[in-house]
Design a protein around this motif. Structure first.
Motif, PDB file in Angstrom:
ATOM      1  N   ALA A 243      45.507  44.136  23.213  1.00 53.25           N
ATOM      2  CA  ALA A 243      44.344  43.788  24.028  1.00 53.25           C
ATOM      3  C   ALA A 243      44.752  43.190  25.370  1.00 53.25           C
ATOM      4  O   ALA A 243      44.182  43.524  26.410  1.00 53.25           O
ATOM      5  CB  ALA A 243      43.449  42.809  23.258  1.00 53.25           C
TER       6      ALA A 243
ATOM      7  N   ASP B 154      45.832  45.850  27.836  1.00 50.90           N
ATOM      8  CA  ASP B 154      44.901  46.946  28.096  1.00 50.90           C
ATOM      9  C   ASP B 154      44.670  47.089  29.607  1.00 50.90           C
ATOM     10  O   ASP B 154      44.300  46.128  30.289  1.00 50.90           O
ATOM     11  CB  ASP B 154      43.575  46.682  27.389  1.00 50.90           C
TER      12      ASP B 154
ATOM     13  N   ARG C 209      41.146  46.306  30.998  1.00 50.38           N
ATOM     14  CA  ARG C 209      40.868  44.858  30.986  1.00 50.38           C
ATOM     15  C   ARG C 209      41.579  44.164  32.145  1.00 50.38           C
ATOM     16  O   ARG C 209      41.000  43.293  32.819  1.00 50.38           O
ATOM     17  CB  ARG C 209      41.307  44.256  29.650  1.00 50.38           C
TER      18      ARG C 209
ATOM     19  N   ALA D 262      39.767  44.637  35.247  1.00 50.10           N
ATOM     20  CA  ALA D 262      38.571  43.791  35.296  1.00 50.10           C
ATOM     21  C   ALA D 262      38.931  42.355  35.684  1.00 50.10           C
ATOM     22  O   ALA D 262      38.187  41.690  36.409  1.00 50.10           O
ATOM     23  CB  ALA D 262      37.857  43.812  33.951  1.00 50.10           C
TER      24      ALA D 262
ATOM     25  N   VAL E  83      41.299  36.614  23.508  1.00 49.12           N
ATOM     26  CA  VAL E  83      41.224  37.974  24.067  1.00 49.12           C
ATOM     27  C   VAL E  83      41.482  38.999  22.967  1.00 49.12           C
ATOM     28  O   VAL E  83      40.792  40.022  22.862  1.00 49.12           O
ATOM     29  CB  VAL E  83      42.241  38.144  25.215  1.00 49.12           C
TER      30      VAL E  83
ATOM     31  N   ARG F 116      38.429  38.919  20.486  1.00 45.78           N
ATOM     32  CA  ARG F 116      37.124  39.086  21.147  1.00 45.78           C
ATOM     33  C   ARG F 116      36.068  38.200  20.492  1.00 45.78           C
ATOM     34  O   ARG F 116      34.879  38.536  20.462  1.00 45.78           O
ATOM     35  CB  ARG F 116      36.679  40.551  21.117  1.00 45.78           C
TER      36      ARG F 116
ATOM     37  N   ARG G  49      33.545  37.049  29.561  1.00 46.13           N
ATOM     38  CA  ARG G  49      33.579  38.490  29.792  1.00 46.13           C
ATOM     39  C   ARG G  49      33.285  38.810  31.244  1.00 46.13           C
ATOM     40  O   ARG G  49      32.566  38.083  31.925  1.00 46.13           O
ATOM     41  CB  ARG G  49      32.584  39.201  28.874  1.00 46.13           C
TER      42      ARG G  49
ATOM     43  N   HIS H 159      34.655  43.618  29.232  1.00 42.65           N
ATOM     44  CA  HIS H 159      36.008  43.241  28.805  1.00 42.65           C
ATOM     45  C   HIS H 159      36.130  41.723  28.693  1.00 42.65           C
ATOM     46  O   HIS H 159      35.593  40.977  29.525  1.00 42.65           O
ATOM     47  CB  HIS H 159      37.044  43.753  29.802  1.00 42.65           C
TER      48      HIS H 159
ATOM     49  N   LEU I  50      37.962  38.706  29.506  1.00 44.45           N
ATOM     50  CA  LEU I  50      38.949  38.375  30.529  1.00 44.45           C
ATOM     51  C   LEU I  50      39.784  37.155  30.156  1.00 44.45           C
ATOM     52  O   LEU I  50      40.880  36.964  30.671  1.00 44.45           O
ATOM     53  CB  LEU I  50      38.258  38.115  31.867  1.00 44.45           C
TER      54      LEU I  50
ATOM     55  N   PRO J 185      40.276  45.250  18.738  1.00 46.70           N
ATOM     56  CA  PRO J 185      40.454  46.611  19.245  1.00 46.70           C
ATOM     57  C   PRO J 185      41.439  47.378  18.386  1.00 46.70           C
ATOM     58  O   PRO J 185      42.299  46.791  17.739  1.00 46.70           O
ATOM     59  CB  PRO J 185      41.013  46.386  20.657  1.00 46.70           C
TER      60      PRO J 185
END
Length: 479
Positions: free
Chosen positions: A10, A13, A16, A19, A88, A91, A125, A130, A132, A191
Motif C-alpha cells: 500500500a 502504490d 497513492r 495523490a 495506510v 485503511r 484520505r 487514497h 495518504l 489492498p
C-alpha cells in the motif's frame, strides 16, 4: 492485526503516492493542520497529536502539536520511525495501548527514539479516496483508547480529508449539516498483494523454504524478518520491502557480508548465509538470547562481554571487500558532516574541527559493523557472542565500532579499555571524527524531554561522550 507485507504494498502504490504529491505539502508546518491538531490535543488530553502523510521512504508532518523542540524543526522522519504507515496498509483505525508489547511494533524506532508508547491513528484520505496517512494521537505511557476518543479522531480526520481534497484541487465532499454525526470510518479490507512478481509474498521464497507464519518477527520501513524453515533447518527470511536506493544498498551489503563471512568468518555470526536474491535473504538462526533487549532494559555491566565486543571490533576491521567494490563500500564523511551541519546537530565550529581532523586522517578505511552495541549481539548457550544486523556495515575511518561502543559503555572502566585500544593502534584522529559523528547521530534521534529510563541513559551517554570529545581535542592540541 498489522500485516507488514500488505502495508509495504500500500505504501508504495504509485497512484497513492501521486495523490500525496498532489497535496503540495512538504516537511514544513502548515498553519491549518497545526491549528487542527492543537484543537484535537486539547479535546483528547494527550501529549502529542499529528497529521502524517506517508511517502515512499519517509513520513512528513504538516500538522504537529506537542512535539519535542528537537523534532519540531524536523517535520519528517524515515519510515523506520513510522507507525502511521500501518494505518495506510490497513485503511482503517489502529489503536495500540502499549506498542512496546506489540509483536510488530515493539522493535520500531518510534519507540526507541521518539518515546511512543500508546498510539491511536485513523486514516486521512485525499484524491481518489487514497489513504495518504493518518491523524495520530500519541502518549508516552500505556493508554486504553476509549470509543469516544476514537470517534473524536474520526470526526477531526473527516475535516482533514476535506482540506486535503481542497489542496489537491479535487472535488471536496459536502459539509455535513449542523448537528450531523458522521458514522465511524468503515473497516475496509487491506489492498490485494502486488502481482508484479509477487515481490512481498511467500511465493518469492526459494524451493526448500517455508514460513512458520506470516506475522513478522521484526519489521520497519526497509525490511521484514519472518520465521521459517530452510530444508528443515530453523531459519529467518529477511525480505526487503522498500525500493529506494538506500534500502537496496543496505540489503545488498547485508547479503555480501553474510556470504563473505560464511567463507572466511572473522568471528561468530548469529545469522549464517543460506541463500539470497535481490529481495530475499535466508539465514540460519542461532539459538541464543540478545545481550541487551529493548532501550529501557538495564545496560550490560558485566565486563566479560564488553571485552569480547572490543576484541570483535578489531577482528571485523581485518576483513576487506573485493578490490573492485571498495569504493562502493566507502562511507562519505564529507556528506555526513554536511548533513548534520545543515540539520543543526553540529555547530559551525565543530563542523570546522571535523573537516580539519578529516584532512589529517589517512585515506585508509577499515571494515566496521556500523552499529556495534550490545543490542546487535546474541549470546549463545556456549556463552560465545554472535553478531547480527550488518545493514549499516561499510568501510569507515579506523575505530568506528569502538566509537559506537564508547557511546553505549555502561561506565568509565569500559571507556578506559576502549581508550587504551585507540592509543595502542594510534588512531586518535579518526576515532575522534567517528565519535563526534556518532554523537551527532545520537543527538538527532534522542527527543527531549526524556520520558523513559532508556532515553535518560542515552542523554547521559551523550553528555559523557561530549566530555570525552573535549578531552581528546585537548590532548591532540597538546601534541
Amino acid at each position: 492485526m498489522i500485516d507488514v507485507l500488505s502495508t509495504a504494498t500500500a505504501v508504495h502504490d504509485v497512484a497513492r503516492l501521486h495523490a500525496v504529491a498532489a497535496t503540495g505539502l512538504g516537511a514544513v508546518p502548515h498553519p491549518w493542520f497545526d491549528h487542527i491538531v492543537a484543537y484535537a490535543r486539547r479535546l483528547l488530553g494527550v501529549p502529542i497529536v499529528l497529521v502524517v502523510l506517508v511517502e515512499r521512504t519517509r513520513q512528513i508532518l504538516p500538522g504537529a502539536a506537542g512535539l519535542p523542540e528537537l523534532c519540531e524543526h524536523r517535520r519528517e522522519t524515515p519510515l523506520t520511525h513510522s507507525i502511521c504507515q500501518y494505518v495506510v496498509g490497513s485503511r482503517a483505525r489502529l489503536a495500540i495501548a502499549d506498542a512496546r508489547r506489540d509483536p510488530v511494533l515493539h522493535s520500531s524506532d518510534a519507540i526507541r527514539n521518539l518515546g511512543v508508547t500508546a498510539f491511536a491513528g485513523v486514516p486521512v484520505r485525499g484524491r481518489g479516496g487514497h489513504v495518504l496517512g493518518a491523524l495520530a494521537a500519541i502518549d508516552s505511557r500505556p493508554r486504553a483508547w476509549t470509543a469516544q476518543e476514537l470517534a473524536t479522531l474520526d470526526r477531526i480526520a473527516a475535516r482533514c480529508d476535506r482540506k486535503l481534497l481542497a489542496l489537491s484541487a479535487g472535488p471536496a465532499p459536502p459539509e455535513p449539516a449542523p448537528g450531523h454525526r458522521p458514522a465511524p470510518a468503515a473497516r475496509c479490507p487491506p489492498p490485494p498483494p502486488v502481482t508484479r512478481g509477487d515481490l512481498w509474498t511467500p511465493r518469492r521464497l526459494p524451493a526448500g523454504a517455508t514460513l512458520d507464519r506470516r506475522q513478522p518477527l521484526r519489521a520497519d520501513g526497509a525490511d521484514a524478518v519472518l520465521s521459517g524453515r530452510w530444508h528443515g533447518e530453523s531459519a529467518a527470511m529477511i525480505i526487503r520491502t522498500a525500493d529506494d536506493p538506500a534500502a537496496v544498498r543496505r540489503f545488498r551489503r547485508r547479503c555480501e557480508v553474510a556470504q563473505a563471512f560464511r567463507r572466511s568468518r572473522p568471528l561468530v555470526l548469529a545469522d549464517e548465509h543460506r541463500w539470497h536474491d535481490d529481495r530475499t535473504l535466508v539465514v540460519s538462526r542461532a539459538v541464543g538470547e540478545p545481550l541487551q533487549g529493548g532501550p529501557d532494559d538495564p545496560p550490560v555491566t558485566d565486563r566479560a562481554p564488553w571485552a569480547r565486543l572490543i576484541h570483535a571490533a578489531a577482528l571485523l576491521s581485518a576483513w576487506r571487500p573485493a578490490p573492485a567494490e571498495v569504493d562502493a563500500w566507502a562511507v562519505d564523511y564529507d556528506a555526513w558532516i554536511a548533513r548534520h551541519e545543515q540539520g543543526g546537530h553540529l555547530c559551525a565550529a565543530d563542523a570546522r574541527r571535523l573537516r580539519d581532523l578529516l584532512s589529517r586522517c589517512r585515506a585508509d578505511r577499515t571494515f566496521a559493523h556500523g552499529n556495534l552495541t550490545p543490542r546487535s549481539v546474541v549470546q549463545l548457550p556456549s556463552r560465545r557472542l554472535a553478531l547480527t544486523d550488518f545493514a549499516d556495515a561499510g568501510l569507515y575511518l579506523a575505530g568506528f565500532d569502538l566509537a559506537a561502543l564508547l557511546l553505549a559503555a555502561p561506565d568509565a572502566q569500559v571507556g578506559h579499555h576502549i581508550d587504551r585500544r585507540v592509543h595502542e593502534a594510534d588512531i586518535a584522529e579518526p576515532f575522534l571524527v567517528n565519535l563526534m559523528l556518532r554523537t551527532a547521530d545520537e543527538a538527532a534521534t534522542v527527543p527531549a524531554p526524556t520520558t523513559t529510563p532508556g532515553l535518560a541513559r542515552r542523554r547521559a551517554a551523550l553528555v559523557g561522550a561530549r566530555r570525552h570529545i573535549h578531552r581528546l581535542l585537548a590532548r591532540l592540541a597538546g601534541r
